[in-house]
Design an enzyme around this catalytic site. Structure first.
Site, PDB file in Angstrom:
ATOM      1  N   THR A  58    -113.458  -4.983 -29.966  1.00 27.92           N
ATOM      2  CA  THR A  58    -114.536  -4.186 -29.353  1.00 27.92           C
ATOM      3  C   THR A  58    -113.956  -2.980 -28.630  1.00 27.92           C
ATOM      4  O   THR A  58    -114.444  -1.858 -28.771  1.00 27.92           O
ATOM      5  CB  THR A  58    -115.368  -5.062 -28.393  1.00 27.92           C
ATOM      6  OG1 THR A  58    -115.760  -6.250 -29.081  1.00 27.92           O
ATOM      7  CG2 THR A  58    -116.602  -4.321 -27.916  1.00 27.92           C
ATOM      8  N   LYS A  87    -109.564  -5.259  -5.271  1.00 26.54           N
ATOM      9  CA  LYS A  87    -109.604  -5.085  -3.811  1.00 26.54           C
ATOM     10  C   LYS A  87    -110.973  -5.437  -3.249  1.00 26.54           C
ATOM     11  O   LYS A  87    -111.259  -5.153  -2.092  1.00 26.54           O
ATOM     12  CB  LYS A  87    -109.283  -3.630  -3.459  1.00 26.54           C
ATOM     13  CG  LYS A  87    -107.938  -3.150  -3.926  1.00 26.54           C
ATOM     14  CD  LYS A  87    -107.766  -1.695  -3.525  1.00 26.54           C
ATOM     15  CE  LYS A  87    -106.503  -1.106  -4.121  1.00 26.54           C
ATOM     16  NZ  LYS A  87    -106.512   0.369  -4.014  1.00 26.54           N
ATOM     17  N   ARG A 109    -117.694  -4.197 -20.368  1.00 21.00           N
ATOM     18  CA  ARG A 109    -117.573  -5.646 -20.650  1.00 21.00           C
ATOM     19  C   ARG A 109    -117.269  -6.341 -19.337  1.00 21.00           C
ATOM     20  O   ARG A 109    -116.365  -5.938 -18.605  1.00 21.00           O
ATOM     21  CB  ARG A 109    -116.477  -5.937 -21.667  1.00 21.00           C
ATOM     22  CG  ARG A 109    -116.194  -7.436 -21.773  1.00 21.00           C
ATOM     23  CD  ARG A 109    -115.347  -7.807 -22.935  1.00 21.00           C
ATOM     24  NE  ARG A 109    -116.069  -7.665 -24.185  1.00 21.00           N
ATOM     25  CZ  ARG A 109    -115.630  -8.155 -25.346  1.00 21.00           C
ATOM     26  NH1 ARG A 109    -114.493  -8.815 -25.401  1.00 21.00           N
ATOM     27  NH2 ARG A 109    -116.335  -7.988 -26.452  1.00 21.00           N
TER      28      ARG A 109
HETATM   29  C1  NCD Z   1    -116.639 -11.935 -29.389  1.00 21.39           C
HETATM   30  C2  NCD Z   1    -116.915 -11.779 -27.907  1.00 21.39           C
HETATM   31  O1  NCD Z   1    -116.172 -11.128 -27.190  1.00 21.39           O
HETATM   32  O2  NCD Z   1    -117.941 -12.302 -27.493  1.00 21.39           O
HETATM   33  N1  NCD Z   1    -115.581 -11.149 -29.829  1.00 21.39           N
HETATM   34  C3  NCD Z   1    -115.848  -9.900 -30.307  1.00 21.39           C
HETATM   35  O3  NCD Z   1    -116.286  -9.042 -29.596  1.00 21.39           O
HETATM   36  N2  NCD Z   1    -115.647  -9.672 -31.601  1.00 21.39           N
HETATM   37  C4  NCD Z   1    -116.541 -13.322 -29.846  1.00 21.39           C
HETATM   38  C5  NCD Z   1    -115.615 -14.242 -29.151  1.00 21.39           C
HETATM   39  O4  NCD Z   1    -114.903 -13.869 -28.229  1.00 21.39           O
HETATM   40  O5  NCD Z   1    -115.575 -15.412 -29.568  1.00 21.39           O
END
Ligand code: NCD
Length: 316
Positions: A58, A87, A109
């Site tokens: 990603t 921090k 994320r």
């Molecule tokens: C997924 C996630 O991060 O949710 N990975 C991804 O983005 N391709 C799936 C996973 O981590 O199992």
């Protein structure tokens, strides 16, 4: 769409346009002129990639997509450790500062479900133009991965209506499975089969949504059933980061996909996986013709390029 937060927000029209644009971008990428005009699409846009959880595909595909469109990319991986979060800074303060830096897009994320929604609240409350993209919020959703998954199904199977999709693995914590189920609920005559150990069943919110939209589904713990009945089998790993270090014995015994399973699949059916794979797919089946997750991963760049172009309404 200003922000990309959850898969329920995409309608068929949006999805069709996105997939057409993805194909257009794939073709443009093959040519010098095409690549040159792509590089002007998001020229000088400021794209911040802020990841509090680990990632390979990603983070890289977003970075590649943004760069190929000519944007400036600023990135912090492992933000929980390297950013001011270590921090004690709140997510809200971090987002507000990035907006003050004139971020055009923040791709986020985070470990917590609802984090992207919190970022949107900061943007809207303060009247910023910044777009937020949810690149995975804990056990919530991962809408852009589900776009890659849906594009893969469309491309490999040739249709999105009239399909049976078996989604298997840790469905409780696997955010990609939530987002994919929401997307598939938009299409006609889709049947879903959720395959999991009893302690990792699909989230209630997703099942409620399917009931409300009249999408037929079944829950089972029979792995062979999934492989015998489905046009698409979509498998995911046990999301260990959300479990208390307990190796799940039933999962490791019964939920590993082997050649026997693949041999049960109807003609033309396909096995997909968002990756990473952590032992739940037997190594010796990776190169079988129906096992297509490396090809699926390859679509991550063009789909995210199309998503970014649509966000700024640029004409391809
Ligand atoms: C997924 C996630 O991060 O949710 N990975 C991804 O983005 N391709 C799936 C996973 O981590 O199992």
């Amino acid at each position: 769409m200003k922000h990309i937060i959850q898969s329920q927000d995409f309608d068929i029209q949006y999805l069709e346009r996105l997939f057409k644009d993805t194909e257009l971008i794939e073709n443009m990428q093959g040519t010098y002129d095409g690549e040159e005009s792509l590089e002007k699409m998001l020229k000088r846009k400021r794209i911040f990639i802020i990841f509090y959880q680990s990632s390979m595909r990603t983070i890289l595909t977003f970075e590649i997509a943004s760069t190929l469109l000519g944007a400036h990319v600023f990135k912090t991986e492992n933000a929980g450790v390297f950013s001011s979060a270590a921090k004690g800074e709140t997510l809200e303060h971090t987002i507000r500062v990035l907006c003050e830096y004139k971020a055009d897009v923040i791709i986020l994320r985070h470990n917590d479900e609802g984090a992207a929604q919190r970022a949107v609240r900061v943007v809207e409350k303060n009247g910023f133009k910044t777009h937020i993209i949810n690149a995975g919020d804990g056990v919530g959703q991962h809408p852009t991965q589900s776009l890659v998954d849906l594009f893969s199904i469309r491309k490999m199977l040739g249709r999105l209506n009239e399909i049976t999709v078996a989604i298997g693995g840790d469905l409780e914590h696997g955010r990609t499975t939530h987002s994919l189920a929401y997307l598939l609920s938009r299409y006609n005559k889709v049947k879903l089969l959720f395959v999991s150990p009893p302690q990792m069943k699909m989230k209630k919110g997703v099942l409620d949504h399917l009931r409300e939209h009249g999408v037929p589904f079944e829950e089972t713990d029979s792995v062979p059933r999934a492989f015998k009945e489905a046009d698409i089998v979509y498998w995911i790993r046990v999301q260990k980061e959300y479990l208390d270090g307990q190796a799940n014995e039933q999962y490791s015994r019964d939920f590993i996909v082997t050649e026997d399973h693949v041999n049960m699949m109807p003609e033309n059916s396909i096995l997909l996986h968002p990756m990473p794979i952590d032992g739940e797919i037997a190594k010796d089946i990776e190169d079988l013709p129906r096992v297509r997750f490396f090809k699926q991963a390859s679509y991550g760049i063009a789909v995210r390029m199309a998503l970014l172009c649509n966000m700024f309404d640029v004409k391809l």
